[in-house]
Design an enzyme around this catalytic site. Sequence first.
Site, PDB file in Angstrom:
ATOM      1  N   PHE A 130      -4.845  12.127  -4.267  1.00 51.09           N
ATOM      2  CA  PHE A 130      -4.539  12.021  -2.843  1.00 51.09           C
ATOM      3  C   PHE A 130      -4.249  13.437  -2.314  1.00 51.09           C
ATOM      4  CE2 PHE A 130      -1.964  11.037   0.855  1.00 51.09           C
ATOM      5  CZ  PHE A 130      -2.617   9.934   1.384  1.00 51.09           C
ATOM      6  N   ASP A 207       2.237  10.258 -10.188  1.00 50.96           N
ATOM      7  CA  ASP A 207       2.309   9.737  -8.824  1.00 50.96           C
ATOM      8  C   ASP A 207       2.048   8.229  -8.921  1.00 50.96           C
ATOM      9  OD1 ASP A 207       1.784   8.759  -6.293  1.00 50.96           O
ATOM     10  OD2 ASP A 207       0.761  10.565  -5.592  1.00 50.96           O
ATOM     11  N   TYR A 232       6.406   2.176   0.806  1.00 51.01           N
ATOM     12  CA  TYR A 232       5.820   1.459   1.962  1.00 51.01           C
ATOM     13  C   TYR A 232       4.561   0.677   1.602  1.00 51.01           C
ATOM     14  CZ  TYR A 232       3.684   6.157   2.024  1.00 51.01           C
ATOM     15  OH  TYR A 232       3.097   7.338   1.674  1.00 51.01           O
ATOM     16  N   LYS A 233       4.088   0.799   0.349  1.00 49.85           N
ATOM     17  CA  LYS A 233       2.880   0.051  -0.052  1.00 49.85           C
ATOM     18  C   LYS A 233       3.310  -1.278  -0.665  1.00 49.85           C
ATOM     19  CE  LYS A 233       0.356   4.350  -0.921  1.00 49.85           C
ATOM     20  NZ  LYS A 233      -0.625   4.275   0.173  1.00 49.85           N
ATOM     21  N   ARG A 380     -11.440  -0.834   0.559  1.00 45.85           N
ATOM     22  CA  ARG A 380     -10.419  -1.260  -0.408  1.00 45.85           C
ATOM     23  C   ARG A 380      -9.834  -2.596   0.041  1.00 45.85           C
ATOM     24  NH1 ARG A 380      -6.176   3.648  -1.143  1.00 45.85           N
ATOM     25  NH2 ARG A 380      -5.772   3.012   1.006  1.00 45.85           N
TER      26      ARG A 380
HETATM   27  C1  LIG Z   1      -1.421   8.484  -4.205  1.00 46.00           C
HETATM   28  C2  LIG Z   1      -0.668   8.845  -2.968  1.00 46.00           C
HETATM   29  N1  LIG Z   1       0.173   9.893  -2.989  1.00 46.00           N
HETATM   30  C3  LIG Z   1       0.875  10.261  -1.889  1.00 46.00           C
HETATM   31  C4  LIG Z   1       0.750   9.565  -0.698  1.00 46.00           C
HETATM   32  C5  LIG Z   1       1.490   9.969   0.528  1.00 46.00           C
HETATM   33  O1  LIG Z   1       2.651  10.701   0.271  1.00 46.00           O
HETATM   34  P1  LIG Z   1       3.886  10.638   1.271  1.00 46.00           P
HETATM   35  O2  LIG Z   1       4.650   9.387   0.969  1.00 46.00           O
HETATM   36  O3  LIG Z   1       4.642  11.876   0.999  1.00 46.00           O
HETATM   37  O4  LIG Z   1       3.358  10.595   2.675  1.00 46.00           O
HETATM   38  C6  LIG Z   1      -0.110   8.462  -0.644  1.00 46.00           C
HETATM   39  C7  LIG Z   1      -0.265   7.720   0.619  1.00 46.00           C
HETATM   40  O5  LIG Z   1      -1.022   6.796   0.777  1.00 46.00           O
HETATM   41  C8  LIG Z   1      -0.839   8.115  -1.797  1.00 46.00           C
HETATM   42  O6  LIG Z   1      -1.702   7.079  -1.769  1.00 46.00           O
END
Ligand SMILES: Cc1ncc(COP(=O)(O)O)c(C=O)c1O
Length: 419
Positions: A130, A207, A232-233, A380
């Site tokens: 990401f 991550d 938030y997911k 997706r």
């Molecule tokens: C794999 C991944 N990393 C990081 C993020 C976003 O990071 P942050 O919560 O700092 O906005 C996302 C957002 O969809 C993501 O899918």
Amino acid sequence: MPDPAHLPRLDAFLLPKGVYLDGNSLGPLSYGAQAAIERRMRQWQYHGVAGWDDWFGLAERLSGALGKLVGAYPDEVIATGSITVNLHALLATFHGIGDAFGVPAGADGGNTGARPAGTRGGLLATELDFPTDLHALQSWAELRGVPLRLVPSRDGHTLHDDDLDAALGGDVAFALLPTVLYRSGQLLDVRRWSAVARERGVVLAWDAAHSIGALPHHLHDDGADLAVWCSYKYLNAGPGAPGGLFVHRRHHDAIPGLRGWWGHDKATQFAMAPSFTKAAGAGAFQLGTPPILALAGLEGALAVFEDVGIQAVRERSLALTDHLMAQADAELPEMTVVTPRAPERRGGHVALAHPEALRLSLALRRRGVIPDFRPPDLLRLAPVALYNTEADVDRAVATLRELLDTGAHLDEAPGGPVH
Ligand SMILES: Cc1ncc(COP(=O)(O)O)c(C=O)c1O
């Protein structure tokens, strides 16, 4: 088949209209999260600043439930920040500890920026990460004057074990890998790669944005060094709710490279000393005052998982994604499933490749099916155990079939950002 008493609670959510298959991007509001946010708002309304009597330490009180989700002791996790901020905080501390810089963890927190000649300092990410992960690592590569290396992808969707194996080592001191890749949904083996990294003296952070709340983790027992995630997911804590981080107990002596008063030892934080006494464990990586109303969203959302158990969520999720892939194979030959098939190799969503994926996603939304799109060509779909059923999957597949037959999606005119 999981015990029906422990099946996910389909009635726990206030779902948007239509078929919601985008919980891998933003989970929906649960009654639990709504009630917790309203309760914290009323405390603010009736008690004003005295609300802090209860809010102080709220993040730490969520660590038990959070720890269960990621397989960690409560003192190894903390709800705080965002993935991006937490990555910076961990990089500021752990990029350069141990043999990589010849500095033992904790001696100076590894954050002097000084790199003794002849020591390793390289950073490693993957081509499929990401963007924010890459931005964060690139910042530190520039700040410290070290290379950022990327694990290549052979097919543009997944990572090959041989390439991961070859990349973890050499001049790399700190690596970041996704537990589940955000586009294809490939699930990496946390235990295997954590062991490989450790053996080679590489600090490895995960991550877990696309795995937390979708499947069980065993971060402590798997020997992971570090992890970050958002809530938030699949955790359904609300847009921009605080994410979280994991720091294995073996690293708890490290002094945070980025410090703030919320990472201070809680017992003496309000003594207001100018010097920093770090909190024990992962709590030391907090920076400033937590957003209590947003944290309340997480508080309420976690209760849903406490009720159901993450194992039951995973079993149901695999059944739903199995069903989706079988339906896609049978009904949508024009689309390619790029998500790995083996259960131990995939997360909670299924990615379908098609040259018109963007228009298909817009047309689906217009017809009440909410997917998401990731450039250049991926649709997706996340049938989430807590609130989706096979009927939702069938409706999405039938709508896609109809669009592909009629070509109605070609009337969509993409414009503006696609979330
Ligand atoms: C794999 C991944 N990393 C990081 C993020 C976003 O990071 P942050 O919560 O700092 O906005 C996302 C957002 O969809 C993501 O899918």
